[in-house]
Every structure is written in C-alpha cells, then in structure tokens.
Design an enzyme around this catalytic site. Sequence first.
Site, PDB file in Angstrom:
ATOM      1  N   SER A   1       0.830  -1.221   0.000  1.00 23.11           N
ATOM      2  CA  SER A   1       0.000   0.000   0.000  1.00 23.11           C
ATOM      3  C   SER A   1       0.852   1.254   0.000  1.00 23.11           C
ATOM      4  O   SER A   1       1.950   1.282   0.588  1.00 23.11           O
ATOM      5  CB  SER A   1      -0.867  -0.021   1.259  1.00 23.11           C
ATOM      6  OG  SER A   1      -1.396   1.253   1.504  1.00 23.11           O
TER       7      SER A   1
ATOM      8  N   GLU B   1       0.350   3.517   1.837  1.00 19.83           N
ATOM      9  CA  GLU B   1       0.450   3.936   3.236  1.00 19.83           C
ATOM     10  C   GLU B   1       1.811   3.594   3.849  1.00 19.83           C
ATOM     11  O   GLU B   1       2.127   4.088   4.925  1.00 19.83           O
ATOM     12  CB  GLU B   1      -0.676   3.308   4.066  1.00 19.83           C
ATOM     13  CG  GLU B   1      -2.052   3.896   3.775  1.00 19.83           C
ATOM     14  CD  GLU B   1      -2.281   5.267   4.418  1.00 19.83           C
ATOM     15  OE1 GLU B   1      -1.494   5.668   5.284  1.00 19.83           O
ATOM     16  OE2 GLU B   1      -3.269   5.920   4.019  1.00 19.83           O
TER      17      GLU B   1
ATOM     18  N   TYR C   1      -1.745   0.451  10.127  1.00 21.11           N
ATOM     19  CA  TYR C   1      -1.949  -0.235   8.838  1.00 21.11           C
ATOM     20  C   TYR C   1      -0.677  -0.151   7.998  1.00 21.11           C
ATOM     21  O   TYR C   1      -0.175  -1.162   7.487  1.00 21.11           O
ATOM     22  CB  TYR C   1      -3.133   0.413   8.112  1.00 21.11           C
ATOM     23  CG  TYR C   1      -3.319  -0.057   6.680  1.00 21.11           C
ATOM     24  CD1 TYR C   1      -4.026  -1.212   6.388  1.00 21.11           C
ATOM     25  CD2 TYR C   1      -2.776   0.671   5.617  1.00 21.11           C
ATOM     26  CE1 TYR C   1      -4.195  -1.636   5.070  1.00 21.11           C
ATOM     27  CE2 TYR C   1      -2.942   0.256   4.301  1.00 21.11           C
ATOM     28  CZ  TYR C   1      -3.651  -0.893   4.039  1.00 21.11           C
ATOM     29  OH  TYR C   1      -3.804  -1.314   2.733  1.00 21.11           O
TER      30      TYR C   1
HETATM   31  P1  NAP Z   1     -11.057  -5.679   1.388  1.00 26.62           P
HETATM   32  O1  NAP Z   1     -12.255  -5.436   0.542  1.00 26.62           O
HETATM   33  O2  NAP Z   1     -11.072  -5.174   2.783  1.00 26.62           O
HETATM   34  O3  NAP Z   1     -10.769  -7.249   1.414  1.00 26.62           O
HETATM   35  C1  NAP Z   1      -9.866  -7.827   2.318  1.00 26.62           C
HETATM   36  C2  NAP Z   1     -10.388  -9.193   2.683  1.00 26.62           C
HETATM   37  O4  NAP Z   1      -9.449  -9.815   3.591  1.00 26.62           O
HETATM   38  C3  NAP Z   1     -11.735  -9.176   3.382  1.00 26.62           C
HETATM   39  O5  NAP Z   1     -12.677  -9.906   2.637  1.00 26.62           O
HETATM   40  C4  NAP Z   1     -11.448  -9.802   4.737  1.00 26.62           C
HETATM   41  O6  NAP Z   1     -12.483 -10.661   5.194  1.00 26.62           O
HETATM   42  C5  NAP Z   1     -10.212 -10.628   4.471  1.00 26.62           C
HETATM   43  N1  NAP Z   1      -9.493 -10.911   5.708  1.00 26.62           N
HETATM   44  C6  NAP Z   1      -9.302 -10.080   6.762  1.00 26.62           C
HETATM   45  N2  NAP Z   1      -8.665 -10.730   7.739  1.00 26.62           N
HETATM   46  C7  NAP Z   1      -8.436 -11.995   7.304  1.00 26.62           C
HETATM   47  C8  NAP Z   1      -7.825 -13.126   7.876  1.00 26.62           C
HETATM   48  N3  NAP Z   1      -7.321 -13.101   9.112  1.00 26.62           N
HETATM   49  N4  NAP Z   1      -7.766 -14.275   7.150  1.00 26.62           N
HETATM   50  C9  NAP Z   1      -8.277 -14.316   5.905  1.00 26.62           C
HETATM   51  N5  NAP Z   1      -8.906 -13.273   5.303  1.00 26.62           N
HETATM   52  C10 NAP Z   1      -8.971 -12.124   6.003  1.00 26.62           C
HETATM   53  O7  NAP Z   1      -9.751  -5.084   0.670  1.00 26.62           O
HETATM   54  P2  NAP Z   1      -9.542  -4.698  -0.868  1.00 26.62           P
HETATM   55  O8  NAP Z   1      -9.969  -3.303  -1.054  1.00 26.62           O
HETATM   56  O9  NAP Z   1     -10.077  -5.786  -1.724  1.00 26.62           O
HETATM   57  O10 NAP Z   1      -7.946  -4.691  -0.942  1.00 26.62           O
HETATM   58  C11 NAP Z   1      -7.217  -5.880  -1.248  1.00 26.62           C
HETATM   59  C12 NAP Z   1      -5.806  -5.737  -0.675  1.00 26.62           C
HETATM   60  O11 NAP Z   1      -5.166  -4.594  -1.258  1.00 26.62           O
HETATM   61  C13 NAP Z   1      -5.740  -5.548   0.832  1.00 26.62           C
HETATM   62  O12 NAP Z   1      -4.610  -6.228   1.304  1.00 26.62           O
HETATM   63  C14 NAP Z   1      -5.548  -4.050   0.995  1.00 26.62           C
HETATM   64  O13 NAP Z   1      -4.889  -3.723   2.203  1.00 26.62           O
HETATM   65  C15 NAP Z   1      -4.691  -3.744  -0.219  1.00 26.62           C
HETATM   66  N6  NAP Z   1      -4.834  -2.363  -0.677  1.00 26.62           N
HETATM   67  C16 NAP Z   1      -6.051  -1.933  -1.093  1.00 26.62           C
HETATM   68  C17 NAP Z   1      -6.192  -0.633  -1.519  1.00 26.62           C
HETATM   69  C18 NAP Z   1      -7.522  -0.135  -2.008  1.00 26.62           C
HETATM   70  O14 NAP Z   1      -7.612   1.049  -2.311  1.00 26.62           O
HETATM   71  N7  NAP Z   1      -8.532  -0.994  -2.151  1.00 26.62           N
HETATM   72  C19 NAP Z   1      -5.088   0.228  -1.526  1.00 26.62           C
HETATM   73  C20 NAP Z   1      -3.863  -0.244  -1.084  1.00 26.62           C
HETATM   74  C21 NAP Z   1      -3.742  -1.553  -0.662  1.00 26.62           C
HETATM   75  P3  NAP Z   1     -13.392 -10.255   6.480  1.00 26.62           P
HETATM   76  O15 NAP Z   1     -14.331  -9.236   5.956  1.00 26.62           O
HETATM   77  O16 NAP Z   1     -14.009 -11.545   6.882  1.00 26.62           O
HETATM   78  O17 NAP Z   1     -12.449  -9.708   7.519  1.00 26.62           O
HETATM   79  P1  GDP Z   2      -7.510   5.152   2.975  1.00 27.22           P
HETATM   80  O1  GDP Z   2      -6.696   6.147   2.193  1.00 27.22           O
HETATM   81  O2  GDP Z   2      -7.165   3.743   2.650  1.00 27.22           O
HETATM   82  O3  GDP Z   2      -7.506   5.426   4.428  1.00 27.22           O
HETATM   83  O4  GDP Z   2      -9.003   5.310   2.414  1.00 27.22           O
HETATM   84  P2  GDP Z   2     -10.268   6.111   2.977  1.00 27.22           P
HETATM   85  O5  GDP Z   2     -11.233   6.171   1.854  1.00 27.22           O
HETATM   86  O6  GDP Z   2     -10.751   5.519   4.255  1.00 27.22           O
HETATM   87  O7  GDP Z   2      -9.718   7.565   3.285  1.00 27.22           O
HETATM   88  C1  GDP Z   2      -9.182   8.395   2.256  1.00 27.22           C
HETATM   89  C2  GDP Z   2      -9.011   9.802   2.804  1.00 27.22           C
HETATM   90  O8  GDP Z   2     -10.295  10.370   3.029  1.00 27.22           O
HETATM   91  C3  GDP Z   2      -8.271   9.879   4.149  1.00 27.22           C
HETATM   92  O9  GDP Z   2      -7.382  10.979   4.107  1.00 27.22           O
HETATM   93  C4  GDP Z   2      -9.392  10.157   5.146  1.00 27.22           C
HETATM   94  O10 GDP Z   2      -8.948  10.896   6.281  1.00 27.22           O
HETATM   95  C5  GDP Z   2     -10.292  11.024   4.275  1.00 27.22           C
HETATM   96  N1  GDP Z   2     -11.671  11.131   4.766  1.00 27.22           N
HETATM   97  C6  GDP Z   2     -12.368  12.279   4.946  1.00 27.22           C
HETATM   98  N2  GDP Z   2     -13.591  12.023   5.420  1.00 27.22           N
HETATM   99  C7  GDP Z   2     -13.699  10.683   5.525  1.00 27.22           C
HETATM  100  C8  GDP Z   2     -14.758   9.825   5.952  1.00 27.22           C
HETATM  101  O11 GDP Z   2     -15.835  10.255   6.336  1.00 27.22           O
HETATM  102  N3  GDP Z   2     -14.505   8.475   5.895  1.00 27.22           N
HETATM  103  C9  GDP Z   2     -13.309   7.980   5.474  1.00 27.22           C
HETATM  104  N4  GDP Z   2     -13.139   6.639   5.430  1.00 27.22           N
HETATM  105  N5  GDP Z   2     -12.276   8.775   5.090  1.00 27.22           N
HETATM  106  C10 GDP Z   2     -12.474  10.103   5.116  1.00 27.22           C
END
Ligand code: NAP
Ligand code: GDP
Length: 314
Positions: free
Chosen positions: A121, A123, A145
């Site tokens: 990520s 992050e 995270y």
């Molecule tokens: P997501 O929708 O939150 O999916 C993550 C999945 O992991 C969930 O279904 C969750 O299931 C499962 N999980 C959590 N704890 C677990 C465990 N102990 N054992 C097995 N499964 C578990 O995330 P996503 O948006 O698809 O993202 C996919 C990956 O990319 C993640 O690793 C995320 O951190 C990374 N990533 C995403 C973004 C983004 O913008 N989407 C950006 C940067 C990195 P439960 O609901 O049952 O907990």
């Molecule tokens: P993240 O970048 O993976 O933490 O994704 P989020 O969508 O949760 O947050 C993106 C940005 O939106 C971060 O800088 C948050 O602080 C900002 N943000 C502002 N208002 C909100 C809110 O109501 N919910 C969330 N989730 N993020 C918010």
Amino acid sequence: MTRAFITGIGGQDGGYLAERLLAEGVEVHALAHEQEPLPEAPGVELHSGDLTRVEEVRALLLDLAPDEVYNLAAISSVARSWGQPDLTAQVNGTAAVALMESALQVQEKRGSRVRLVQASSAEIFGQPDVTPQDESTTIRPVNPYGAAKAYAHLSADVYRGRDLHVVSAILYNHESPRRPATFVTRKITSTVAALATGWDGRLTLGNLDARRDWGWAPDYVDALVRAARADVPGDFVIATGVGHSVRDFAAAAFRRAGIDDWEGLVDSDPGLVRPADPSELVGDASRAREHLGWAPTVDFEELVGRMVDADLGR
Ligand code: NAP
Ligand code: GDP
C-alpha cells in the site's frame, strides 16, 4: 493449467481477481475467511480458514501447490487499524510473511517456480516528502496499517533473496461500486445518490483536504496478474499519477448526480479526522508501465461517474 490461490476473496479486489482468472481458464482456489461475504464467482474452490492460522494455511498451500499466490487478505481500513493495531500487525504483517515462507516451501517441495503477489500500500510511505512517490521513496508509515504493510513489503525483498518470485505491489487507492461505504469514495457516492433521490440528510466527512490518487479497481487487479507473471519480480507502484482532494471527489459526485448547489450539504466533523493522516499520496507508476506494460484505463471523472451511477441504480 495454471492454479492460483487467493486470500481476501470476499473483498473488493478478491472478487474482481477471481472473475479475471476464471475467465482466463485458471483453476482458482481461495481462502474463505469466517463470515466473509463471498463473490458471485462460481468456479472458485473455497477453503475456509484464517490467514493468521499459519500452520493450517501452510498445510493447505503445500497440498494445493499453486503456481500463483495472491495475498489480498488484510485489515484494509486505516481507520480500523487504529482500533485494532495488534490484529492489524498479525494479519497485514506477520501472517503475510508466513505466507511467503509457505510459498517458498511449496516451491522447494515441487521443484518449480511459485509466484506470489503481496498487496502492499501507498500507506507505507506515510507522510512523504516527495510527490509523486515511487519505489525508491523512503518508507515511513504513520499508522498501524502502514507499519504492518511495511513489514510485509520489506520481507518481499528478503524472500526474493531466497529465489522466490515475490512482487510487492504498492497499491494506491482504488475504488469501484463494490467498495464498502467505510471508505470515503463510496460513502460519498452512496450519500450523494440518496440525496439526489430525495433523502433529507447531509454528507458528513472528516478531512476534506486530504489528497489521494484514486484509480479503478479492475485496473489494479490487472496489474496484480501482470506482476505475478513478470519476468523479474520486484516492487511496483500501481497508481494513476493524478491526485484529487476529498472535496474534489465530493464535487465530482454531486456534479454527476445533477446537484449544483452542494457545498451547503456537506459538513466536516472533527471527530472523523484521523490522529495522523497523509495529506497527499500520489504515485508514479513508470516502472509498472515499463516492466509490466500496465496503464490505468479509467480516469477520475469516469471513476466517480461509474460509482455514482451504480449507487443511483441501487
Ligand atoms: P477488502 O475489501 O477489505 O478485502 C480484504 C479481505 O481480507 C476481506 O474480505 C477480509 O475478510 C479478508 N481478511 C481479513 N482478515 C483476514 C484473515 N485473518 N484471514 C483471511 N482473510 C482475512 O480489501 P480490498 O480493497 O479488496 O484490498 C485488497 C488488498 O489490497 C488488501 O490487502 C488491501 O490492504 C490492499 N490495498 C487496497 C487498496 C484499495 O484502495 N482498495 C489500496 C492499497 C492496498 P473479512 O471481511 O471476513 O475480515
Ligand atoms: P484510505 O486512504 O485507505 O484510508 O481510504 P479512505 O477512503 O478511508 O480515506 C481516504 C481519505 O479520506 C483519508 O485521508 C481520510 O482521512 C479522508 N476522509 C475524509 N472524510 C472521511 C470519511 O468520512 N470516511 C473515510 N473513510 N475517510 C475520510
């Protein structure tokens, strides 16, 4: 036939990835976590389990001996990681590294290459000094995270040193109608759709000035598959290179829904502002373009439009 193993199958990316691999004729196995809602992807062979139960997952992996492993499972919300830093460290950090060790054991047992993609990520960069960030940007996370993802990210290089094909895909925010409303994009589009269809409420957000590089989730899943199959493993930033503020996102969503006079409908609640929040995360994906032939296909306005339209349709 290629055999793949996916963790995090019930999440946004897991569903898109399973659909993509099945369409290619890949045999797809996945770890299904407890009550995780599962995607409509008939054809995926589900194995119930938890990534943190390392020995069980290792035995499963040794049994399946997949060619490709995609580790998407995570506590993926920064906000949630502040409340559960220890669980975040386990799932996003130590269990991810244990999966690399398991993949190495599979490779040694079967005597042919295993390819693992770790979903890292932006992050990990925390509050970076430079914009855009690339693979050489200093790793300095500012939340639990990012710190846990940084541990797995650094370990990818350790396992490359042991001849495992591990790619750490440094993913910037990517969105879709499947994104939960705990994330700001979907919170905005679902609330704007409700307001546009007569709901008499307000959109309450936290930090409106935070800037993120928002892309289209299926594009990022495409990058993961390309990364698994790259000739040489490494770290790859996956991003559009274009940043927008949360306020910009809200403005675009209201525009799409046909609401011009929107600013009076939005509040900023200090209680929703995070203890530490990167002010700008924008990535330079030049390396992925060059080595993976990857490029985003959906720009910001189109992304917001697709999400608003989907929420209006619901
Ligand atoms: P997501 O929708 O939150 O999916 C993550 C999945 O992991 C969930 O279904 C969750 O299931 C499962 N999980 C959590 N704890 C677990 C465990 N102990 N054992 C097995 N499964 C578990 O995330 P996503 O948006 O698809 O993202 C996919 C990956 O990319 C993640 O690793 C995320 O951190 C990374 N990533 C995403 C973004 C983004 O913008 N989407 C950006 C940067 C990195 P439960 O609901 O049952 O907990
Ligand atoms: P993240 O970048 O993976 O933490 O994704 P989020 O969508 O949760 O947050 C993106 C940005 O939106 C971060 O800088 C948050 O602080 C900002 N943000 C502002 N208002 C909100 C809110 O109501 N919910 C969330 N989730 N993020 C918010």
